[in-house]
Design a protein around this motif. Structure first.
Motif, PDB file in Angstrom:
ATOM      1  N   PRO A   1      -4.393  10.318   0.108  1.00 57.48           N
ATOM      2  CA  PRO A   1      -4.297   9.081   0.878  1.00 57.48           C
ATOM      3  C   PRO A   1      -5.118   9.096   2.172  1.00 57.48           C
ATOM      4  O   PRO A   1      -5.423   8.048   2.717  1.00 57.48           O
ATOM      5  CB  PRO A   1      -2.811   8.936   1.186  1.00 57.48           C
ATOM      6  N   ALA A   2      -5.502  10.270   2.629  1.00 57.74           N
ATOM      7  CA  ALA A   2      -6.319  10.354   3.840  1.00 57.74           C
ATOM      8  C   ALA A   2      -7.766   9.948   3.565  1.00 57.74           C
ATOM      9  O   ALA A   2      -8.499   9.581   4.483  1.00 57.74           O
ATOM     10  CB  ALA A   2      -6.280  11.774   4.405  1.00 57.74           C
ATOM     11  N   ARG A   3      -8.169  10.001   2.304  1.00 57.54           N
ATOM     12  CA  ARG A   3      -9.557   9.705   1.961  1.00 57.54           C
ATOM     13  C   ARG A   3      -9.785   8.267   1.518  1.00 57.54           C
ATOM     14  O   ARG A   3     -10.868   7.725   1.691  1.00 57.54           O
ATOM     15  CB  ARG A   3     -10.032  10.650   0.865  1.00 57.54           C
ATOM     16  N   ALA A   4      -8.771   7.645   0.886  1.00 60.70           N
ATOM     17  CA  ALA A   4      -8.959   6.283   0.373  1.00 60.70           C
ATOM     18  C   ALA A   4      -7.620   5.595   0.188  1.00 60.70           C
ATOM     19  O   ALA A   4      -6.601   6.259  -0.017  1.00 60.70           O
ATOM     20  CB  ALA A   4      -9.691   6.325  -0.968  1.00 60.70           C
TER      21      ALA A   4
ATOM     22  N   ARG B   1       0.838  -1.197   0.000  1.00 58.46           N
ATOM     23  CA  ARG B   1       0.000   0.000   0.000  1.00 58.46           C
ATOM     24  C   ARG B   1       0.875   1.250   0.000  1.00 58.46           C
ATOM     25  O   ARG B   1       0.620   2.199  -0.743  1.00 58.46           O
ATOM     26  CB  ARG B   1      -0.925  -0.016   1.218  1.00 58.46           C
ATOM     27  N   GLU B   2       1.918   1.258   0.810  1.00 54.04           N
ATOM     28  CA  GLU B   2       2.806   2.416   0.888  1.00 54.04           C
ATOM     29  C   GLU B   2       3.571   2.608  -0.427  1.00 54.04           C
ATOM     30  O   GLU B   2       3.763   3.735  -0.872  1.00 54.04           O
ATOM     31  CB  GLU B   2       3.777   2.282   2.067  1.00 54.04           C
ATOM     32  N   GLU B   3       3.997   1.509  -1.043  1.00 58.08           N
ATOM     33  CA  GLU B   3       4.694   1.611  -2.326  1.00 58.08           C
ATOM     34  C   GLU B   3       3.763   2.183  -3.401  1.00 58.08           C
ATOM     35  O   GLU B   3       4.183   2.990  -4.225  1.00 58.08           O
ATOM     36  CB  GLU B   3       5.209   0.236  -2.767  1.00 58.08           C
TER      37      GLU B   3
ATOM     38  N   PRO C   1      -4.958   3.496  -1.996  1.00 56.93           N
ATOM     39  CA  PRO C   1      -4.696   3.679  -3.420  1.00 56.93           C
ATOM     40  C   PRO C   1      -5.475   2.698  -4.299  1.00 56.93           C
ATOM     41  O   PRO C   1      -5.993   3.080  -5.346  1.00 56.93           O
ATOM     42  CB  PRO C   1      -3.188   3.473  -3.552  1.00 56.93           C
ATOM     43  N   ILE C   2      -5.599   1.456  -3.870  1.00 59.17           N
ATOM     44  CA  ILE C   2      -6.310   0.487  -4.706  1.00 59.17           C
ATOM     45  C   ILE C   2      -7.805   0.788  -4.732  1.00 59.17           C
ATOM     46  O   ILE C   2      -8.457   0.607  -5.760  1.00 59.17           O
ATOM     47  CB  ILE C   2      -6.007  -0.974  -4.296  1.00 59.17           C
TER      48      ILE C   2
END
Length: 186
Positions: free
Chosen positions: A71-74, A8-10, A76-77
């Motif tokens: 990234p605070a809202r969702a 997720r971080e990548e 990435p996938i």
């Protein structure tokens, strides 16, 4: 950090790099997400050709709007899955699809059947706990339980393989399962 967290971080970092104009980030994102996003498009559109066209639209849209990712809202996938769903529905509405697509009204209801990231994390943690607890068992109990439950061997087969009476094998497994249960409850 778990594998899911690392992935997720990548992906977040790649989207940020893409927003800064890094073309190689798009390749990374494509490799990491295309199978899942293609599946979403295919479920909605019904044909491989239409799904491939929609998937191309997803990555073109991503190229143009990567800077809008928050990234605070969702995750990435999840954000990308929404792109895929929306692009597929746009293609349905445009009438550019071959037969086999679901009606637009039904497409709105198609959801991503992949477990949410937090559910996947819970499963991974549970699996890790089970494997840890199995490793705490005596070798003969561990081997018997693994062979019985992961490979489908019967108690009779286990007893024959180990050269012990059936009752002994059942006792090993029963005691091993009791220890496993205590470990998992701790």
């Amino acid at each position: 950090m778990s594998d899911a967290d690392l992935a997720r971080e990548e992906l977040k970092a790649a989207i940020a790099r893409l927003a800064d104009g890094d073309r190689s980030a798009l390749e990374f994102i494509y490799q990491a997400t295309s199978a899942k996003l293609f599946g979403i498009c295919l479920r909605i559109l019904g044909t491989r050709d239409d799904a491939e066209d929609a998937l191309q639209d997803v990555y073109v849209s991503l190229w143009r709007s990567a800077d809008r990712y928050d990234p605070a809202r969702a995750s990435p996938i999840s954000w990308l899955a929404t792109f895929a769903r929306n692009r597929a529905i746009d293609r349905l509405r445009s009438g550019k699809v071959q037969s086999g697509a679901v009606p637009v009204d039904e497409a709105m209801e198609i959801s991503d059947e992949t477990p949410l990231a937090d559910e996947q994390l819970e499963v991974q943690q549970s699996n890790a706990q089970v494997h840890h607890c199995i490793e705490t068992l005596e070798e003969r109990q561990r081997d018997a339980i693994r062979t019985a439950f992961f490979h489908g061997a019967t108690y009779a087969e286990l007893a024959e393989t180990q050269g012990v009476p059936l009752g002994t094998m059942k006792s090993w497994v029963r005691r091993g399962l009791a220890k496993l249960k205590r470990c998992l409850e701790a």
